[in-house]
Design an enzyme around this catalytic site. Structure first.
Site, PDB file in Angstrom:
ATOM      1  N   ASP A 187       0.847  -1.197   0.000  1.00 60.19           N
ATOM      2  CA  ASP A 187       0.000   0.000   0.000  1.00 60.19           C
ATOM      3  C   ASP A 187       0.882   1.246   0.000  1.00 60.19           C
ATOM      4  O   ASP A 187       1.896   1.317   0.702  1.00 60.19           O
ATOM      5  CB  ASP A 187      -0.921  -0.012   1.233  1.00 60.19           C
ATOM      6  CG  ASP A 187      -2.057   0.989   1.110  1.00 60.19           C
ATOM      7  OD1 ASP A 187      -3.209   0.555   0.933  1.00 60.19           O
ATOM      8  OD2 ASP A 187      -1.792   2.211   1.178  1.00 60.19           O
ATOM      9  N   ASN A 211     -12.910  -2.938   2.305  1.00 62.60           N
ATOM     10  CA  ASN A 211     -13.825  -1.805   2.319  1.00 62.60           C
ATOM     11  C   ASN A 211     -14.654  -1.857   1.035  1.00 62.60           C
ATOM     12  O   ASN A 211     -14.094  -2.008  -0.054  1.00 62.60           O
ATOM     13  CB  ASN A 211     -13.037  -0.493   2.402  1.00 62.60           C
ATOM     14  CG  ASN A 211     -12.254  -0.372   3.698  1.00 62.60           C
ATOM     15  OD1 ASN A 211     -12.713  -0.802   4.751  1.00 62.60           O
ATOM     16  ND2 ASN A 211     -11.056   0.198   3.624  1.00 62.60           N
ATOM     17  N   HIS A 228     -10.085  -4.694  -3.632  1.00 64.76           N
ATOM     18  CA  HIS A 228      -8.785  -4.969  -3.015  1.00 64.76           C
ATOM     19  C   HIS A 228      -8.982  -5.463  -1.587  1.00 64.76           C
ATOM     20  O   HIS A 228      -9.823  -4.962  -0.857  1.00 64.76           O
ATOM     21  CB  HIS A 228      -7.863  -3.750  -3.043  1.00 64.76           C
ATOM     22  CG  HIS A 228      -8.514  -2.479  -2.596  1.00 64.76           C
ATOM     23  ND1 HIS A 228      -9.386  -1.770  -3.388  1.00 64.76           N
ATOM     24  CD2 HIS A 228      -8.437  -1.797  -1.425  1.00 64.76           C
ATOM     25  CE1 HIS A 228      -9.808  -0.703  -2.741  1.00 64.76           C
ATOM     26  NE2 HIS A 228      -9.256  -0.697  -1.532  1.00 64.76           N
ATOM     27  N   HIS A 282      -7.209  -5.676   1.931  1.00 64.92           N
ATOM     28  CA  HIS A 282      -6.098  -5.153   2.738  1.00 64.92           C
ATOM     29  C   HIS A 282      -5.596  -6.271   3.647  1.00 64.92           C
ATOM     30  O   HIS A 282      -6.390  -6.877   4.380  1.00 64.92           O
ATOM     31  CB  HIS A 282      -6.573  -4.018   3.652  1.00 64.92           C
ATOM     32  CG  HIS A 282      -7.016  -2.773   2.957  1.00 64.92           C
ATOM     33  ND1 HIS A 282      -6.200  -1.665   2.818  1.00 64.92           N
ATOM     34  CD2 HIS A 282      -8.195  -2.436   2.389  1.00 64.92           C
ATOM     35  CE1 HIS A 282      -6.873  -0.698   2.195  1.00 64.92           C
ATOM     36  NE2 HIS A 282      -8.081  -1.137   1.935  1.00 64.92           N
TER      37      HIS A 282
END
Ligand code: 5GP
Ligand code: ZN
Length: 110
Positions: A30, A83, A96, A98
């Site tokens: 990230d 999210n 995506h 995380h």
């Protein structure tokens, strides 16, 4: 894949370094890490969010890759977050996962 999507570009190897890739997925660090380990695992095919994917093989792969990358880093526990949509806090419209680790996380999330 979308020509404009940043995560599609990363998945194609056109931007930054990949930490992992296979036929379905890619993983990279990230840009703005929220933990000592903060990796994003994405599908190579463009999909806007979790809410846009029904392919169970692909969804399973993303979690399996997150697990594999966590195991390789010998973390003392980790957190996986997806999210999804506006209220879910999603800011990049390419699904995506995380993978966060290397520190202790609180609950509930903000
Ligand atoms: P979201 O808020 O959509 O769940 O998470 C998006 C994540 O993508 C954020 O953690 C943000 O730091 C990361 N990000 C946004 N743009 C880029 C980029 O161009 N490269 C990388 N490596 N990460 C990015
Ligand atoms: Zn994309």
């Amino acid at each position: 894949m979308s020509a404009e999507c940043v995560f599609c570009k990363i998945a194609r190897g056109e931007m930054g370094e990949l930490l992992y890739e296979d036929d379905l997925s890619a993983a990279f660090a990230d840009l703005n890490p929220q933990a000592p380990v903060h990796i994003l695992v994405i599908p190579k095919v463009h999909a806007e969010s979790l809410a846009h994917v029904e392919d169970e093989k692909l969804l399973g792969r993303l979690l399996a890759v997150a697990n594999k990358l966590a195991r390789e880093r010998d973390l003392n526990g980790y957190r996986v977050v997806i999210n999804t949509g506006k209220d879910g806090g999603q800011t990049v419209p390419h699904l995506h996962v995380h993978l966060l680790g290397g520190r202790t996380f609180g609950w509930p999330p903000g």
